[in-house]
Design an enzyme around this catalytic site. Structure first.
Site, short mmCIF file in Angstrom:
data_model
loop_
_atom_site.label_atom_id
_atom_site.label_comp_id
_atom_site.label_asym_id
_atom_site.label_seq_id
_atom_site.Cartn_x
_atom_site.Cartn_y
_atom_site.Cartn_z
N LEU A 61 -3.27 -3.48 3.77
CA LEU A 61 -1.91 -4.17 3.94
C LEU A 61 -0.70 -3.04 3.81
O LEU A 61 0.48 -3.44 4.08
CB LEU A 61 -1.74 -5.45 3.38
CG LEU A 61 -2.57 -6.53 3.51
CD1 LEU A 61 -2.19 -7.92 2.95
CD2 LEU A 61 -2.83 -6.53 5.09
N ARG A 62 -0.76 -1.87 3.37
CA ARG A 62 0.05 -0.69 3.87
C ARG A 62 1.31 -0.79 2.72
O ARG A 62 2.30 -0.14 3.22
CB ARG A 62 0.52 -0.64 5.41
CG ARG A 62 -0.70 -0.69 6.24
CD ARG A 62 -1.55 0.38 6.14
NE ARG A 62 -2.55 0.85 7.30
CZ ARG A 62 -3.60 1.46 7.04
NH1 ARG A 62 -4.05 2.03 5.95
NH2 ARG A 62 -4.38 1.65 8.04
N LYS A 141 -12.81 0.82 -5.85
CA LYS A 141 -12.77 1.24 -4.44
C LYS A 141 -13.28 2.90 -4.36
O LYS A 141 -12.71 3.41 -5.23
CB LYS A 141 -11.93 1.18 -3.42
CG LYS A 141 -12.02 1.71 -2.16
CD LYS A 141 -12.97 1.11 -1.42
CE LYS A 141 -13.29 1.63 0.10
NZ LYS A 141 -12.28 1.50 1.05
N HIS A 176 -16.54 3.36 0.51
CA HIS A 176 -16.55 4.02 2.09
C HIS A 176 -17.46 5.05 2.23
O HIS A 176 -17.22 6.29 1.50
CB HIS A 176 -15.08 4.58 2.28
CG HIS A 176 -15.04 5.20 3.81
ND1 HIS A 176 -14.31 4.65 4.64
CD2 HIS A 176 -15.60 6.07 4.17
CE1 HIS A 176 -14.41 5.11 6.01
NE2 HIS A 176 -15.32 6.20 5.55
N ASP A 288 -12.02 -4.88 7.40
CA ASP A 288 -11.41 -3.57 7.56
C ASP A 288 -10.36 -3.40 8.12
O ASP A 288 -9.85 -2.51 8.95
CB ASP A 288 -12.45 -2.35 7.75
CG ASP A 288 -11.96 -0.97 7.34
OD1 ASP A 288 -10.97 -0.95 6.83
OD2 ASP A 288 -12.65 -0.13 7.70
N ALA A 304 -4.13 11.07 16.03
CA ALA A 304 -4.23 9.81 15.74
C ALA A 304 -4.77 9.20 14.81
O ALA A 304 -5.93 9.71 14.46
CB ALA A 304 -4.56 9.10 17.30
O1 DOR Z 1 -10.47 3.89 10.03
C1 DOR Z 1 -10.34 3.75 8.82
N1 DOR Z 1 -8.89 3.34 8.82
N2 DOR Z 1 -11.07 3.68 7.79
C2 DOR Z 1 -10.83 3.53 6.42
O2 DOR Z 1 -11.65 3.90 5.85
C3 DOR Z 1 -9.48 3.46 6.30
C4 DOR Z 1 -8.76 2.88 7.40
C5 DOR Z 1 -7.08 3.09 7.10
O3 DOR Z 1 -6.66 2.68 5.81
O4 DOR Z 1 -6.64 3.32 8.00
ZN ZN Z 2 -11.03 0.35 4.86
ZN ZN Z 3 -13.40 2.56 4.91
#
Ligand code: DOR
Ligand code: ZN
Ligand code: ZN
Length: 419
Positions: A61-62, A141, A176, A288, A304
């Site tokens: 969620l950033r 994690k 991961h 994810d 990107a």
């Molecule tokens: O594609 C991905 N984006 N894989 C991840 O494990 C992390 C995620 C992200 O946080 O952008």
């Molecule tokens: Zn993830």
């Molecule tokens: Zn991941």
């Protein structure tokens, strides 16, 4: 008199049947064929189906640090509108959640802003104080492959001592699982290059290496192929799958919108994964949900960021697969709710006395094509536009109606499940 009684067709004891459920203080206090009274009585017609609220054990969620992509309000609103009443948020926020102070800061920052219940992962990092973190998180994690954020940990000598401590906590470890040493750094111009650089062998290697720690409850995130699922099961690990790995192959987009880690695989691999899913070999959906802005995704492929949003669309698409007979309701409820509750020790996941009163209620006649403009993630795009889906008509979280007639209502009332 119960606070609320909900009456209708619901998923109880493994099957859809008519039942009435009483709610008191945010919890289910009774489930029976008939329960009289209720301060609020919700009588649902025969066209409605009540399911336990869904749980997404894997979202990004950033917040804090990358709130141009998503923040806790928009991300949890997106979850709510997708029938998800509990999310587990990944630790690759800024700063990364690897210590108690950062974890507690993150908790303070999001307080009062969540539309659904939530928990936070803490990430393994060299020397992490696992015992201090454990009481405040549902799980840990481990990032063994590089991706968004800078919390890669792929050195066995550093991982081993942490694994002993994780085992002692009894908490699960979501991984991961792409071995970074096996990821090629060759330049990439398209999904096919990304796929070439990140082979399934890198996923197998992680499973082999993690099987040296039998005391740890390993959960393999975003499985991409059937063999990985079987290897993980053989090692005693649980597994997650995303909707993008189930539905899309590497030829999906010429641009970077479907760049993701681990990558979308080729069509035969995708079909094999879908077959594993159909046969009930995968334990959980984990969306994810990894939002990035349109301008970030519009960059050249190599620059990107990887990641695809999905918290709002995963369950609605899965429920359309139920409607069209591809998969059973029982399996979707297991993968979307019950199993996640049991893996992550959440008092949720079924319509049973004593569980949290979280429900997602559907009208299965209301099948819609996904309109990207009507999704709630701040990132503003989705690869699922135009696909058929069944969105919730009503959502109840902790005994409160949080979404009605398909629209969110009320204030954010989600709670920290390890608060
Ligand atoms: O594609 C991905 N984006 N894989 C991840 O494990 C992390 C995620 C992200 O946080 O952008
Ligand atoms: Zn993830
Ligand atoms: Zn991941």
């Amino acid at each position: 008199m119960p606070d609320m009684v909900i009456c209708g067709k619901m998923f109880v004891e493994g099957a859809l049947q008519y039942a009435e459920v009483a709610v008191d203080d945010g919890k289910i206090s009774a489930v029976a064929k008939h329960i009289p009274g209720g301060d609020e009585r919700i009588e649902l017609g025969s066209s409605k189906t009540v399911l336990p609220g869904f749980i997404d054990p894997h979202v990004h969620l950033r917040d804090p640090g990358m709130t141009q992509k998503e923040d806790f309000s928009t991300g949890t609103l997106s979850a709510l509108c997708g029938g998800v009443t509990c999310i587990l948020d990944m630790p690759n926020t800024k700063p990364p959640v690897t210590d108690l102070e950062t974890l507690m800061d993150k908790k303070r920052m999001v307080k009062g802003r969540s539309y659904v219940d939530y928990g936070f992962f803490a990430a393994l990092s060299p020397g992490a104080r696992i015992n201090l973190l454990a009481p405040h998180v549902p799980a840990f994690k481990l990032f063994m492959g590089s991706t968004t954020g800078n919390i890669l940990l792929n050195d066995d000598a550093e991982i081993a001592p942490l694994m002993e401590q994780i085992a002692a906590t009894g908490l699960p470890l979501s991984v991961h699982g792409e071995d970074d040493a096996m990821i090629s750094k060759e330049p990439e111009k398209c999904n096919r290059d990304h796929l070439r650089n990140r082979p399934v062998a890198a996923e197998f290697s992680c499973i082999d290496r993690l099987s040296r720690y039998p005391g740890v409850r390993v959960n393999i995130c975003h499985t991409t192929n059937a063999e990985q699922v079987e290897r993980a099961k053989a090692a005693g690990f649980t597994t997650e799958v995303t909707m993008h790995h189930l539905l899309f192959n590497a030829d999906r987009n010429p641009d970077a919108f479907c760049k993701v880690n681990p990558p979308l695989r080729d069509e035969p691999t995708r079909v094999g994964l879908f077959e594993s899913f159909r046969q009930g070999r995968i334990d959980m959906f984990g969306s994810d949900h990894a939002p990035h802005t349109v301008s970030e995704k519009e960059q050249e492929y190599g620059s990107a960021p990887g990641g695809i949003p999905g918290v709002e669309t995963t369950i609605p698409i899965a429920l359309d697969l139920v409607r069209s007979g591809v998969i059973s309701m029982k399996q979707i409820v297991a993968m979307g709710s019950f199993n996640a509750a049991s893996v992550f020790n959440l008092n949720k996941g079924s319509i049973t006395e004593g569980k949290d009163a979280d429900f997602a209620i559907y009208d299965f006649r209301d099948v819609r094509e996904i309109d990207v403009r009507r999704l709630h993630s701040k990132c503003g795009w989705s690869p699922y536009g135009g696909m058929r889906a069944v969105f919730p008509d009503m959502v109840i979280t902790g005994g409160r109606v949080a979404l009605e007639d398909g629209e969110p209502c009320g204030e954010p009332a989600g709670r920290d499940i390890r608060g």
